[in-house]
Design a protein around this motif. Structure first.
Motif, PDB file in Angstrom:
ATOM      1  N   ALA A 284      10.266  -4.896  -2.876  1.00 33.72           N
ATOM      2  CA  ALA A 284      10.922  -4.726  -1.733  1.00 33.72           C
ATOM      3  C   ALA A 284      11.825  -3.664  -0.978  1.00 33.72           C
ATOM      4  N   LEU A 285      12.659  -3.077  -2.099  1.00 36.25           N
ATOM      5  CA  LEU A 285      13.560  -2.130  -1.883  1.00 36.25           C
ATOM      6  C   LEU A 285      12.866  -0.996  -1.497  1.00 36.25           C
ATOM      7  N   LEU A 286      11.852  -0.491  -2.379  1.00 38.53           N
ATOM      8  CA  LEU A 286      10.802   0.673  -2.058  1.00 38.53           C
ATOM      9  C   LEU A 286      10.276   0.309  -0.570  1.00 38.53           C
ATOM     10  N   ASP A 287       9.978  -0.862  -0.105  1.00 40.42           N
ATOM     11  CA  ASP A 287       9.234  -0.775   1.033  1.00 40.42           C
ATOM     12  C   ASP A 287      10.449  -0.283   2.220  1.00 40.42           C
ATOM     13  N   ARG A 288      11.522  -0.921   2.067  1.00 40.18           N
ATOM     14  CA  ARG A 288      12.587  -0.552   2.892  1.00 40.18           C
ATOM     15  C   ARG A 288      12.888   0.928   2.912  1.00 40.18           C
ATOM     16  N   ILE A 289      12.922   1.435   1.595  1.00 36.63           N
ATOM     17  CA  ILE A 289      12.946   3.094   1.591  1.00 36.63           C
ATOM     18  C   ILE A 289      12.029   3.839   2.453  1.00 36.63           C
ATOM     19  N   ARG A 290      10.945   3.098   2.115  1.00 35.89           N
ATOM     20  CA  ARG A 290       9.623   3.975   2.738  1.00 35.89           C
ATOM     21  C   ARG A 290       9.767   3.949   4.129  1.00 35.89           C
ATOM     22  N   VAL A 291      10.188   2.671   4.837  1.00 39.82           N
ATOM     23  CA  VAL A 291      10.328   2.770   6.431  1.00 39.82           C
ATOM     24  C   VAL A 291      11.392   3.556   6.722  1.00 39.82           C
ATOM     25  N   ILE A 292      12.666   3.703   5.948  1.00 35.92           N
ATOM     26  CA  ILE A 292      13.570   4.953   6.285  1.00 35.92           C
ATOM     27  C   ILE A 292      13.168   6.059   6.096  1.00 35.92           C
ATOM     28  N   ALA A 293      12.337   6.255   5.224  1.00 37.55           N
ATOM     29  CA  ALA A 293      11.998   7.797   4.932  1.00 37.55           C
ATOM     30  C   ALA A 293      11.050   8.228   6.129  1.00 37.55           C
ATOM     31  N   ALA A 294      10.131   7.120   6.714  1.00 37.13           N
ATOM     32  CA  ALA A 294       9.287   7.523   7.640  1.00 37.13           C
ATOM     33  C   ALA A 294      10.088   7.750   8.973  1.00 37.13           C
TER      34      ALA A 294
END
Length: 359
Positions: A284-294
């Motif tokens: 879940a943390l990785l998914d949030r960071i991926r959205v932020i990175a995008a």
């Protein structure tokens, strides 16, 4: 940022060299204070752990915890053979990739914060490269109080993040034998070296049927060829992918008994980082960071890593953990060590976005 990284690199900081570590710690603390962080230390004879705090701004809730380290594997004098250099995108020098560039990126990102953000805690460990034997309690305590743990170790090649790690344990098998004249009265003795060799064969057989990496890194003992060896020891490096294998192997190591009646065998864990397997909190943390990175124009993925770090401790306890947020490059622990200047800028942008958007 390159000038800051150069300053840190020229301050060589091998694990265990308290004087050299103190010199770099002073530089890091001065830069952290300029970035707005409150600085403190947990003192240890072999090097102090640095603890930095940034109060929240218009955001409530637990802090974000960043984990990094400022010790390197390189002895003093390595700069003579691996000098600081910048050639295009390639920055070289001992410790630039693992992991002084990560510290530069984080401090720069924090210094640029302007809007609301959560509280931030940063732990910069002094003995990470030998398994953080004095930092484990500090890491566990800080992780328990945090909303997420973000590791500033190097990423996978190309920049992908790390979502799990092999367990890593350094263990010492020590044998005490009985000294005797090797020719006149050999049966009165018990060779610690012979006993150690037989124990190592036992250990090799123990792990052979499991997906466990075993490296015998150091063997020492004995003294003279005409004296039956009275003492010997071996230091082992073990890597695990499964907690069950880890438990079984470490339990068997602790239970080793001597083959020779006059010998004694003890096992000591020099450092222990438990297996961190990917789980829902980290995903879940990785998914949030991926959205932020995008949102920052970057594409990120994540997958487990073979190497160990302090995030083993936090991830294995179930705390939301992602590692590999330092700039990309290559050659960790190798004479080819390098970090990307482009990666340094990109990771600074990403960290600044995480600091404001990961709430």
């Amino acid at each position: 940022m390159l000038e800051t990284l150069r300053r840190y690199t020229l301050l060589e900081s091998p694990t265990g060299d308290a004087r050299r570590l103190a010199a770099l710690a002073e530089a890091l603390e001065a830069d952290a204070a300029r970035a707005g962080l409150h600085t403190a230390r947990e003192a240890h004879p072999t090097g102090d752990h640095l603890i930095w705090t940034l109060p929240a701004r218009d955001v409530t809730g637990p802090p974000l915890l960043f984990l990094s380290h400022y010790d390197t594997v390189w002895p003093v004098g390595t700069l003579a053979e691996m000098p600081w250099s910048v050639t295009g995108d390639v920055v070289r020098g001992p410790g630039v990739y693992d992991t002084k560039a990560g510290l530069v990126a984080l401090l720069t990102a924090i210094s640029q914060l302007q809007g609301p953000h959560p509280a931030v805690r940063v732990i910069v460990v002094a003995d990470e490269e030998i398994g953080s034997p004095t930092a484990g309690d500090l890491v566990r305590s800080e992780a328990a109080k945090s909303s997420a743990v973000l590791g500033l170790e190097p990423p996978h090649p190309g920049g992908d993040l790390k979502t799990g790690r092999r367990g890593s344990t350094r263990a010492r098998i020590a044998v005490t034998g009985v000294e005797a004249h090797a020719a006149l009265d050999p049966d009165a003795g018990a060779s610690a070296i012979d006993e150690l060799v037989d124990q190592l064969i036992r250990v090799r057989a123990l792990v052979s049927a499991r997906p466990v990496l075993l490296n015998t890194g150091t063997i020492a003992g004995g003294g003279r060829t005409n004296v039956v060896a009275g003492r010997a020891h071996a230091d082992l490096g073990l890597r695990f992918t499964d907690p069950a294998d880890e438990e079984a192997v470490l339990g068997a190591l602790r239970a080793l008994d001597p083959i020779r009646p006059k010998a004694s065998v003890t096992t000591e864990l020099l450092s222990h980082r438990p297996t961190w397997q990917p789980g829902p909190a980290g995903a879940a943390l990785l998914d949030r960071i991926r959205v932020i990175a995008a949102g920052a124009g970057q594409t990120l993925n994540g997958h487990p890593a073979d190497g160990a770090a302090d995030t083993n401790t936090t991830g294995s306890l179930g705390h939301p953990t992602v590692d590999g947020l330092a700039p990309w490059g290559g050659g960790a622990h190798a004479r080819t060590e390098w970090v990307s200047a482009t990666g340094l800028a990109a990771r600074t942008t990403l960290l600044a976005a995480i600091l404001t958007d990961l709430v």
